[in-house]
Design a protein around this motif. Structure first.
Motif, mmCIF file in Angstrom:
data_model
loop_
_atom_site.group_PDB
_atom_site.id
_atom_site.type_symbol
_atom_site.label_atom_id
_atom_site.label_comp_id
_atom_site.label_asym_id
_atom_site.label_seq_id
_atom_site.Cartn_x
_atom_site.Cartn_y
_atom_site.Cartn_z
ATOM 1 N N GLY A 27 9.819 -10.061 10.448
ATOM 2 C CA GLY A 27 8.464 -9.600 10.718
ATOM 3 C C GLY A 27 7.366 -10.513 10.220
ATOM 4 O O GLY A 27 6.231 -10.061 10.035
ATOM 5 N N THR A 28 7.655 -11.800 10.038
ATOM 6 C CA THR A 28 6.654 -12.715 9.458
ATOM 7 C C THR A 28 5.920 -13.537 10.503
ATOM 8 O O THR A 28 5.245 -14.516 10.167
ATOM 9 C CB THR A 28 7.335 -13.657 8.442
ATOM 10 O OG1 THR A 28 8.436 -14.335 9.072
ATOM 11 C CG2 THR A 28 7.840 -12.879 7.237
ATOM 12 N N ASN A 296 4.792 -10.589 5.680
ATOM 13 C CA ASN A 296 5.273 -9.669 6.707
ATOM 14 C C ASN A 296 4.100 -8.978 7.388
ATOM 15 O O ASN A 296 3.225 -8.411 6.727
ATOM 16 C CB ASN A 296 6.207 -8.627 6.074
ATOM 17 C CG ASN A 296 6.776 -7.668 7.088
ATOM 18 O OD1 ASN A 296 6.136 -6.728 7.504
ATOM 19 N ND2 ASN A 296 8.017 -7.925 7.495
ATOM 20 N N LEU A 304 9.013 -2.715 2.603
ATOM 21 C CA LEU A 304 9.272 -4.083 2.153
ATOM 22 C C LEU A 304 9.859 -4.097 0.746
ATOM 23 O O LEU A 304 10.670 -4.973 0.418
ATOM 24 C CB LEU A 304 7.988 -4.904 2.200
ATOM 25 C CG LEU A 304 7.374 -5.100 3.595
ATOM 26 C CD1 LEU A 304 6.157 -6.014 3.512
ATOM 27 C CD2 LEU A 304 8.392 -5.679 4.563
ATOM 28 N N LEU A 323 9.819 -11.048 0.977
ATOM 29 C CA LEU A 323 8.773 -10.579 1.880
ATOM 30 C C LEU A 323 7.588 -10.053 1.084
ATOM 31 O O LEU A 323 7.750 -9.384 0.062
ATOM 32 C CB LEU A 323 9.317 -9.471 2.786
ATOM 33 C CG LEU A 323 10.455 -9.862 3.735
ATOM 34 C CD1 LEU A 323 10.967 -8.626 4.469
ATOM 35 C CD2 LEU A 323 10.020 -10.928 4.717
ATOM 36 N N THR A 661 14.162 -3.465 7.983
ATOM 37 C CA THR A 661 12.963 -4.175 8.457
ATOM 38 C C THR A 661 12.665 -3.925 9.922
ATOM 39 O O THR A 661 11.762 -4.558 10.479
ATOM 40 C CB THR A 661 13.121 -5.684 8.201
ATOM 41 O OG1 THR A 661 14.353 -6.144 8.773
ATOM 42 C CG2 THR A 661 13.121 -5.976 6.708
#
Length: 1020
Positions: A27-28, A296, A304, A323, A661
């Motif tokens: 998710g970055t 993230n 997270l 994260l 995630t």
């Protein structure tokens, strides 16, 4: 739209055009970063046509292509960056240069089901020493072995060259591996003959091309200045070799990946590729650098926190970071729950989904992610009970969903009208509602008219006496539909035939009458099944219904627990139900992760991937990533097992990290104590306890004491029609009958004759269920009664069956014996057979009939079934039939199944083992009766123990039955117990010395046993 990159993203976007590794957490924003990096390089003068982006899935490549087109269009560029998947990139190379290595552009690509189907065809068609009694396992092992050979650029001969030059019995693993290598060679030859290829074949051919023709590699590399490799952690060693051969010394390569999301090792992905990228793609003068992406943009803070707690359990990649939440992240929600039973858990999830939907969250923004696809049907049933629409993408799971299973049943009777199992599903289903009495009438009619199956009786039902007019009319409708569909299938493609079945049986009308949620789920499931048929192509011959059914069987057999099918997110508003493996790369607002029991997730490994134990695994020294496995390869025994166990546990934690995630705002993790298949309650998984210990986690429900095992129950039916016989429903009556054997005869006296006699047998069967042992190597020694007899006959033969397993040839005598036992069993139960016998269903001690006494009239082979029918046993009803047991003896246990137990007088048990052959003088066989007597005396057969025990061998292989009887009094049983305890000790510790006898003539392993061969030579 202007995007303001983070500090980490900017560092990557502005990095020099040279080799770079990007450690991108979940998710970055890695896709955004890739797009912006390419856009910056274009701004700096790199033509878009000189850039290449490679990713894994078609969906990901489409997304990257679209975003690049939009981004570069802002600069007025008419050129586009070339975007491909790893496999389509190989295809493009082969389409251009493949003639140099014999590539055929017309080759058909195999999918998972077709691959398994072809493997089964090969195993059935070629001579092999592999045990084919478990065909699904052998096919899975063969395809896995072949794929592993390709992934490490090996041929069967390459591996065979590593085997000992003169194998001995101690080299049994290599003898078995040689059989797999032979099967793999035959599998490859069959693919070539049929013009079929797999993705791994494309990679192998592309590598061969660039290695044998370096000028091709140079030409390909000269086309690109910039190459971006997405999801690089999921590549296998062969893909790495291809990429390094082409781009390593020439282009600027940016590899984006996340070792914490490497969850496809079992299909060939190598951790070594991403971890050693700086070595594989070195920069001249300086080391290849790693830059992180850790901010993230997807999940809220508490999610997270849990993800990082799981990540802390994993090895750390140099340059990667935990994260961190973005500035706008909210606190989020993490819920945990521990429930008494799997149904309680499923119902709670359904109610929570309804609550979230009432709060305004669409169903499509919610997902249930499971560790194993076998859990999906129960969750589907729970969602249906609460009218929640569900979307299921995995084809293997689709086959077991009721509406799809009904269509498949129609397909089967269209292809083969004599296939009774699907026919019974249709006739006993909701449209026709025929009962057991009706089926019995069909069976009698078919038998009297010498018909091959009950379909003949259905088609000529006017010959059935006493059939009511209403039922006759139903059969007329069924026959008319069947005839129409048979004619239709002969002239139309399979997908159209399925669509015609759906229309003919009135599925769409039935779906319209369902509650809204169930209707949506049913329509989605049927539509996806039709899509499977539309995309199917036969591996050989015309696309017939029969071939499609064979493909479906293979697809079902190939379905790994870690199903890989990515969800095809439905446009309808439905909850996605899929495996964690299939959910990678996706995200939802609300995610549920159920099934968090110890041993289930993290999953307890049944067998470790150790090539020194499993012949279908490529030896460590032959692998392309052998350097990363040196620590494992250098160990043996328990030390290696511990290393492999740690690797498997890491894989489970990476899978949990991926599951966690996927959630944006709300994550709920749950488990349950009781399952239908266990005899003792389970404990919460360490993953669930990790989640519970996170600061801020909400305990939704937690059952500290699960109590006794709850009764088996189904989710509520939506039918408003009361059952005509059981006012509280048949499920309630069944549960009561299990709890109280006297319930049915007392409450429903009219059923006493039909049902009451079998209630005690049902209680016995259910009570015999045991907890499945997930790690057999850790438990006490256990073997079957059949193997114990072998141990008493020849310890060396037992060793080769139980410890150092060697392949065994099929036995015609065993098959005949199994058929005889099946006939006797059905006679004793008084039921109609719906399936065939399995060869491992009985304690099969093979009869040695080579030196038998006179069997009667010369040239006339006695029929064991006829002898049984004329014996006293045919006229008697046993108290127990085919009772499974496991009894502890000494330092281990024996398991088996008693053929029949008669009770001639109250408290007296006559335990009988039926033999289809003639009397054989073999004292070792008495081990069988001794084990039965001990099991009866110890209460392992029934909750009650008899006052007197007699054990009997009944031989039906001569002109008349021959009985050998022993009275098992206390002294007899005491001696038997000592003898069997000593025998088990021998089985555990040895010595496993050869004990030659006339039985050597029929030994599967005579070719490996010089002692036995010498004995027979002397006897001659």
């Amino acid at each position: 739209m202007t995007i303001e990159p983070s500090i980490e993203q900017r560092a990557i976007i502005e990095y020099l055009p040279t080799h770079l590794r990007v450690a991108a957490g979940a998710g970055t924003g890695k896709t955004t970063t890739i797009v912006e990096r390419l856009a910056r390089l274009v701004e700096d003068g790199t033509p878009p046509s000189r850039a290449l982006g490679i990713t894994f899935t078609v969906k990901a490549s489409d997304e990257l292509r679209t975003r690049l087109r939009d981004r570069l269009g802002q600069h007025g560029s008419e050129e586009e960056v070339e975007v491909a998947t790893y496999h389509s990139f190989c295809v493009s190379i082969l389409e251009e240069f493949g003639a140099l290595v014999g590539y055929e552009p017309t080759s058909v690509l195999l999918d998972e089901g077709s691959r398994t189907e072809l493997a089964q065809m090969v195993l059935r068609s070629y001579d092999t020493e592999l045990d084919l009694t478990a065909m699904a396992h052998r096919a899975d092992e063969l395809t896995r072995f072949n794929a592993s050979l390709d992934q490490h650029l090996l041929t069967p001969d390459d591996v065979r060259a590593l085997s000992p030059s003169h194998p001995t019995p101690d080299d049994a693993l290599w003898l078995l591996r040689d059989a797999y290598l032979t099967a793999a060679a035959a599998y490859r030859a069959e693919k070539t003959r049929l013009g079929l290829v797999e993705f791994s074949d494309l990679i192998t051919m592309a590598v061969t091309l660039v290695e044998d023709h370096p000028e091709v590699a140079a030409e390909l590399a000269d086309r690109y200045d910039i190459v971006l490799l997405d999801e690089y952690q999921d590549t296998d060693p062969a893909q790495r070799i291809l990429l390094t051969r082409i781009f390593g010394p020439r282009a600027s390569v940016t590899a984006v990946g996340d070792t914490d999301q490497t969850i496809y090792e079992w299909r060939g992905a190598s951790l070594d590729n991403f971890e050693r990228f700086p070595e594989h793609f070195p920069r001249s003068g300086t080391a290849t650098e790693t830059l992180p992406l850790s901010l993230n943009h997807r999940s809220d803070r508490i999610i997270l926190t849990l993800a990082n707690a799981l990540r802390d359990r994993l090895p750390v990649l140099d340059g990667a970071r935990p994260l961190t939440p973005h500035d706008g992240a909210e606190d989020g929600y993490l819920g945990v729950g521990w429930f008494r039973s799997e149904r309680d858990e499923a119902r709670w999830i359904a109610k929570d989904i309804i609550g979230r939907h009432d709060d305004g969250i669409p169903y499509r923004e919610m997902a249930i992610l499971v560790r194993k696809r076998a859990w999906i049907p129960l969750l589907i049933a729970a969602m249906g009970e609460h009218d929640i629409p569900v979307s299921v993408s995995d084809p293997g799971t689709l086959l077991h969903i009721p509406e799809v299973a009904d269509v498949v049943a129609w397909l089967r009777v269209v292809a083969d009208p004599d296939d009774e199992v699907p026919l019974l599903r249709i006739l006993m289903g909701g449209q026709y509602r025929f009962g057991l009495a009706d089926l019995d009438a069909f069976r009698r009619c078919a038998r009297e008219a010498s018909m091959s199956s009950i379909m003949g009786a259905v088609r000529h039902h006017t010959a059935i006496d006493g059939l009511p007019a209403a039922k006759s009319e139903l059969l007329d409708r069924f026959v008319a539909k069947h005839e129409h569909l048979v004619r239709f299938a002969q002239a139309n493609p399979v997908a159209r035939t399925i669509n015609e079945i759906v229309n003919t049986i009135g599925f769409w009308d039935e779906a319209a009458a369902l509650p809204a949620g169930e209707a949506t789920s049913a329509r989605l499931n049927i539509a996806r099944f039709i899509s499977v048929a539309t995309n199917w192509r036969p591996i050989e011959g015309r696309p017939t219904v029969s071939r499609f059914l064979r493909y479906l069987d293979a697809l079902d057999a190939s379905g790994r627990e870690e199903s890989l099918t990515p969800p095809n997110l439905a446009s309808a508003d439905a909850v996605e139900l899929t495996t964690v493996h299939g959910a990678k790369g996706l995200e939802w607002t609300v995610v549920f992760v159920p099934g968090l029991q110890a041993g289930d997730f993290p999953s307890s490994v049944r067998r470790y991937d150790d090539p020194d134990t499993h012949a279908y695994l490529v030896p460590y020294e032959a692998r392309l990533d052998a350097d990363s496995l040196r620590a494992v390869a250098a160990t043996k025994g328990k030390a290696r097992k511990n290393l492999l166990k740690a690797r498997e546990l890491n894989a489970e934690y990476r899978l949990a990290y991926v599951a966690t995630t996927r959630a944006r705002r709300r994550l709920v993790m749950t488990g349950h104590a009781w399952q239908d298949s266990v005899a003792n309650p389970k404990e919460p998984s360490p993953l669930l306890m990790h989640a519970r210990q996170i600061d801020g986690a909400v305990v939704e429900a937690w059952v500290d004491d699960p109590g006794d095992k709850p009764p088996v129950e189904r989710f509520d039916s939506r039918s408003d029609e009361p059952d005509p016989l059981f006012p509280h429903g048949p499920a309630f009556a069944m549960r009561q009958a299990i709890a109280d054997p006297g319930f049915l005869p007392s409450t429903y006296p009219e059923l006493a004759g039909a049902v009451g006699q079998r209630v005690e047998q049902l209680v016995l069967d259910i009570g015999a269920l045991r907890i499945p042992r997930l790690e057999p190597a850790e438990r006490l020694f256990s073997t079957s009664v059949t193997a114990a007899v072998t141990l008493a006959q020849c310890p060396l033969r037992f060793k080769w069956i139980h410890h150092d397993r060697l392949p065994r040839r099929p036995s015609t005598a065993a098959k005949r014996g199994t058929e005889f036992h099946r006939m006797v069993e059905l006679h004793n139960l008084g039921i109609v057979p719906l399936d065939g016998p399995e060869t491992d269903a009985y304690d099969a001690i093979r009869d040695d009939t080579s030196n038998e006494p006179d069997r009667g009239t010369p040239g006339v082979e006695p029929d064991p079934w006829a002898v049984f029918e004329a014996s006293r046993f045919a006229a008697s009803r046993p108290r127990f039939v085919e009772v499974p047991f496991e009894v502890s003896i000494g330092n281990g246990s024996l398991r088996g199944k008693v053929d029949a137990i008669y009770e001639p007088t109250p408290g007296t048990w006559e335990i009988v083992d039926y033999k289809s052959g003639s009397v054989v003088n073999d004292p070792a066989r008495m081990i069988q009766l001794k084990a039965y007597a001990i099991a009866a005396a110890d209460g392992a057969i029934s909750g009650t123990t008899p006052c007197r025990i007699e054990v009997v061998f009944a031989y039906f292989g001569g002109p008349e039955v021959v009985e050998i009887t022993e009275v098992a009094d206390e002294a007899w049983i005491r001696g038997a117990r000592t003898e069997l305890a000593d025998l088990i000790k021998l089985g555990i510790e040895g010595p496993w010395t050869p004990t030659p006898s006339d039985a050597c003539r029929h030994c599967d392993f005579l070719v490996h046993c010089e002692t036995g061969a010498e004995f027979l030579r002397a006897a001659e």
